[in-house]
Design a protein around this motif. Structure first.
Motif, PDB file in Angstrom:
ATOM      1  N   ARG A  30       0.867  -1.200   0.019  1.00  0.00           N
ATOM      2  CA  ARG A  30       0.035  -0.079  -0.098  1.00  0.00           C
ATOM      3  C   ARG A  30       1.019   1.009  -0.100  1.00  0.00           C
ATOM      4  NH1 ARG A  30      -5.413  -1.114   1.582  1.00  0.00           N
ATOM      5  NH2 ARG A  30      -5.810  -3.164   2.704  1.00  0.00           N
ATOM      6  N   LYS A  31       2.102   0.887   0.153  1.00  0.00           N
ATOM      7  CA  LYS A  31       2.774   2.206   0.774  1.00  0.00           C
ATOM      8  C   LYS A  31       3.865   2.544  -0.599  1.00  0.00           C
ATOM      9  CE  LYS A  31       2.959   1.262   5.557  1.00  0.00           C
ATOM     10  NZ  LYS A  31       3.707   1.185   6.782  1.00  0.00           N
ATOM     11  N   THR A  32       3.583   1.772  -1.440  1.00  0.00           N
ATOM     12  CA  THR A  32       4.431   1.924  -2.899  1.00  0.00           C
ATOM     13  C   THR A  32       3.809   2.659  -3.891  1.00  0.00           C
ATOM     14  OG1 THR A  32       3.874  -0.305  -3.667  1.00  0.00           O
ATOM     15  CG2 THR A  32       5.837  -0.049  -2.236  1.00  0.00           C
ATOM     16  N   ASP A  33       4.463   2.742  -5.075  1.00  0.00           N
ATOM     17  CA  ASP A  33       3.637   3.707  -6.121  1.00  0.00           C
ATOM     18  C   ASP A  33       2.960   2.773  -7.122  1.00  0.00           C
ATOM     19  OD1 ASP A  33       5.720   2.685  -7.498  1.00  0.00           O
ATOM     20  OD2 ASP A  33       6.413   4.334  -8.338  1.00  0.00           O
ATOM     21  N   VAL A  34       2.712   1.478  -6.797  1.00  0.00           N
ATOM     22  CA  VAL A  34       1.800   0.673  -7.796  1.00  0.00           C
ATOM     23  C   VAL A  34       0.533   1.407  -7.541  1.00  0.00           C
ATOM     24  CG1 VAL A  34       0.660  -1.489  -7.964  1.00  0.00           C
ATOM     25  CG2 VAL A  34       3.108  -1.503  -7.357  1.00  0.00           C
ATOM     26  N   ARG A  35      -0.226   1.507  -8.603  1.00  0.00           N
ATOM     27  CA  ARG A  35      -1.452   2.402  -8.546  1.00  0.00           C
ATOM     28  C   ARG A  35      -2.768   1.477  -8.085  1.00  0.00           C
ATOM     29  NH1 ARG A  35       2.494   5.338  -9.130  1.00  0.00           N
ATOM     30  NH2 ARG A  35       2.925   6.621 -11.086  1.00  0.00           N
ATOM     31  N   ASP A  36      -3.480   2.448  -7.997  1.00  0.00           N
ATOM     32  CA  ASP A  36      -4.840   2.243  -7.232  1.00  0.00           C
ATOM     33  C   ASP A  36      -5.306   0.820  -7.975  1.00  0.00           C
ATOM     34  OD1 ASP A  36      -4.730   4.024  -5.532  1.00  0.00           O
ATOM     35  OD2 ASP A  36      -6.219   5.510  -6.988  1.00  0.00           O
ATOM     36  N   GLY A  37      -5.036   0.539  -9.125  1.00  0.00           N
ATOM     37  CA  GLY A  37      -5.437  -0.727 -10.032  1.00  0.00           C
ATOM     38  C   GLY A  37      -5.054  -2.026  -9.346  1.00  0.00           C
ATOM     39  N   ALA A  38      -3.882  -2.070  -8.265  1.00  0.00           N
ATOM     40  CA  ALA A  38      -3.505  -3.163  -7.608  1.00  0.00           C
ATOM     41  C   ALA A  38      -4.505  -4.238  -7.033  1.00  0.00           C
ATOM     42  CB  ALA A  38      -2.417  -2.773  -6.403  1.00  0.00           C
ATOM     43  N   VAL A  39      -5.776  -3.610  -6.356  1.00  0.00           N
ATOM     44  CA  VAL A  39      -6.713  -4.390  -5.757  1.00  0.00           C
ATOM     45  C   VAL A  39      -7.483  -5.107  -6.665  1.00  0.00           C
ATOM     46  CG1 VAL A  39      -8.637  -4.426  -4.326  1.00  0.00           C
ATOM     47  CG2 VAL A  39      -6.461  -3.370  -3.632  1.00  0.00           C
ATOM     48  N   PRO A  40      -7.803  -4.679  -7.850  1.00  0.00           N
ATOM     49  CA  PRO A  40      -8.732  -5.303  -8.592  1.00  0.00           C
ATOM     50  C   PRO A  40      -7.883  -6.296  -9.445  1.00  0.00           C
ATOM     51  CG  PRO A  40      -8.725  -2.830  -9.166  1.00  0.00           C
ATOM     52  CD  PRO A  40      -8.046  -3.053  -7.764  1.00  0.00           C
ATOM     53  N   ALA A  41      -6.583  -5.943  -9.496  1.00  0.00           N
ATOM     54  CA  ALA A  41      -5.693  -6.674 -10.676  1.00  0.00           C
ATOM     55  C   ALA A  41      -5.420  -8.138  -9.915  1.00  0.00           C
ATOM     56  CB  ALA A  41      -4.476  -5.964 -10.921  1.00  0.00           C
ATOM     57  N   LEU A  42      -5.216  -7.985  -8.549  1.00  0.00           N
ATOM     58  CA  LEU A  42      -5.009  -9.022  -7.538  1.00  0.00           C
ATOM     59  C   LEU A  42      -6.191 -10.101  -7.456  1.00  0.00           C
ATOM     60  CD1 LEU A  42      -3.137  -7.502  -4.500  1.00  0.00           C
ATOM     61  CD2 LEU A  42      -2.317  -9.585  -5.900  1.00  0.00           C
ATOM     62  N   ILE A  43      -7.358  -9.333  -7.407  1.00  0.00           N
ATOM     63  CA  ILE A  43      -8.764 -10.141  -7.513  1.00  0.00           C
ATOM     64  C   ILE A  43      -8.699 -10.873  -8.870  1.00  0.00           C
ATOM     65  CG2 ILE A  43     -11.321  -9.906  -7.535  1.00  0.00           C
ATOM     66  CD1 ILE A  43     -10.935  -7.538  -5.705  1.00  0.00           C
ATOM     67  N   ALA A  44      -8.579 -10.210  -9.989  1.00  0.00           N
ATOM     68  CA  ALA A  44      -8.703 -10.851 -11.272  1.00  0.00           C
ATOM     69  C   ALA A  44      -7.500 -12.010 -11.232  1.00  0.00           C
ATOM     70  CB  ALA A  44      -8.431 -10.131 -12.513  1.00  0.00           C
ATOM     71  N   ALA A  45      -6.411 -11.787 -10.869  1.00  0.00           N
ATOM     72  CA  ALA A  45      -5.263 -12.814 -10.831  1.00  0.00           C
ATOM     73  C   ALA A  45      -5.756 -14.241 -10.288  1.00  0.00           C
ATOM     74  CB  ALA A  45      -4.059 -12.377 -10.272  1.00  0.00           C
ATOM     75  N   ALA A  46      -6.264 -13.676  -8.826  1.00  0.00           N
ATOM     76  CA  ALA A  46      -6.609 -15.132  -8.055  1.00  0.00           C
ATOM     77  C   ALA A  46      -7.834 -15.849  -8.943  1.00  0.00           C
ATOM     78  CB  ALA A  46      -7.271 -14.538  -6.688  1.00  0.00           C
ATOM     79  N   ALA A  47      -8.501 -15.484  -9.832  1.00  0.00           N
ATOM     80  CA  ALA A  47      -9.493 -15.843 -10.316  1.00  0.00           C
ATOM     81  C   ALA A  47      -8.821 -16.782 -11.588  1.00  0.00           C
ATOM     82  CB  ALA A  47     -10.555 -15.233 -10.819  1.00  0.00           C
ATOM     83  N   ASP A  48      -7.871 -16.540 -11.853  1.00  0.00           N
ATOM     84  CA  ASP A  48      -7.379 -17.286 -13.178  1.00  0.00           C
ATOM     85  C   ASP A  48      -6.980 -18.724 -12.748  1.00  0.00           C
ATOM     86  OD1 ASP A  48      -5.901 -17.703 -15.888  1.00  0.00           O
ATOM     87  OD2 ASP A  48      -4.080 -17.959 -14.450  1.00  0.00           O
ATOM     88  N   PRO A  49      -7.315 -19.727 -13.500  1.00  0.00           N
ATOM     89  CA  PRO A  49      -7.136 -21.099 -13.199  1.00  0.00           C
ATOM     90  C   PRO A  49      -5.937 -21.579 -12.833  1.00  0.00           C
ATOM     91  CG  PRO A  49      -8.791 -20.929 -15.085  1.00  0.00           C
ATOM     92  CD  PRO A  49      -8.147 -19.562 -14.925  1.00  0.00           C
ATOM     93  N   ALA A  50      -4.943 -21.008 -13.706  1.00  0.00           N
ATOM     94  CA  ALA A  50      -3.379 -21.514 -13.405  1.00  0.00           C
ATOM     95  C   ALA A  50      -2.996 -20.871 -12.253  1.00  0.00           C
ATOM     96  CB  ALA A  50      -2.718 -21.007 -14.670  1.00  0.00           C
ATOM     97  N   ILE A  51      -3.327 -19.722 -11.850  1.00  0.00           N
ATOM     98  CA  ILE A  51      -2.658 -19.213 -10.677  1.00  0.00           C
ATOM     99  C   ILE A  51      -3.585 -19.902  -9.205  1.00  0.00           C
ATOM    100  CG2 ILE A  51      -2.892 -17.112  -9.468  1.00  0.00           C
ATOM    101  CD1 ILE A  51      -2.254 -15.402 -11.866  1.00  0.00           C
TER     102      ILE A  51
END
Length: 199
Positions: A30-51
């Motif tokens: 949360r304290k770095t410059d990864v933009r606000d899209g990090a949370v939705p991107a993590l949620i999408a990644a978790a839904a990928d079957p291979a991940i």
């Protein structure tokens, strides 16, 4: 101060951004410059079957994704782990993750892992990220040995390990509980600080 304590103090992972040109490795949290899209991107990644099978993130909602980022911050703050978001160099979209963590900090033994979002696969991003973070860990935190353990059925991960100069050392039987709820054999690869850089 003992010799062991001195070594452990020197073996801290200090946040840094590694710019590889078309790929940028940015500290997660949360304290770095990864933009606000990090949370939705993590949620999408978790839904990928291979991940979900090989790297279960358990970031299925905003709260769990936020907790993931908090753990990344805590790892950086303690110097115990270094989690990097793999970002596209042009638009900073999330391509994946690579993380280096101490297994035995005093002994200089670490482990590295990685995953890629579906759209990022096949362009060498994981290989470039793992190579960069491995070299960085050896140069800045005195890692003596870095290991990769991946499920025996995860051929893509095996190819990344080999391309990054981590030779296969053996099979760990029924060693890890994966996303399918089953224990899988894992292949163990490792690279020593003194090993040559891969071609």
């Amino acid at each position: 101060m003992s010799t062991i304590e001195t070594a452990a103090d020197q073996r801290s992972f200090i946040p840094v951004t590694l710019d590889l040109g078309d790929v940028v490795l940015c500290p997660w949290g949360r304290k770095t410059d990864v933009r606000d899209g990090a949370v939705p991107a993590l949620i999408a990644a978790a839904a990928d079957p291979a991940i979900a099978l090989w790297n279960p993130l358990r970031t299925t909602d905003e709260a769990s994704a936020g907790a993931y980022l908090d753990r990344c911050d805590a790892g950086w703050e303690s110097g115990n782990s270094a989690a990097f978001a793999i970002l596209d160099g042009a638009d900073r979209t999330l391509l994946g993750n690579t993380a280096l963590r101490w297994v035995n900090r005093e002994d200089g033994l670490a482990m590295i892992g990685y995953w890629l979002a579906p759209a990022a696969r096949g362009r060498g991003a994981a290989t470039r990220a793992v190579r960069a973070v491995t070299s960085w860990g050896i140069a800045t935190a005195e890692t003596r040995r870095i290991e990769i353990a991946h499920a025996a059925g995860n051929d893509a991960s095996c190819r990344v390990a080999e391309r990054c100069g981590f030779p296969y050392e053996g099979t760990l039987r029924a060693s890890y509980l994966f996303g399918d709820g089953k224990y899988h054999d894992e292949h163990l690869h490792a690279r020593l600080a003194g090993d040559p850089e891969p071609a």
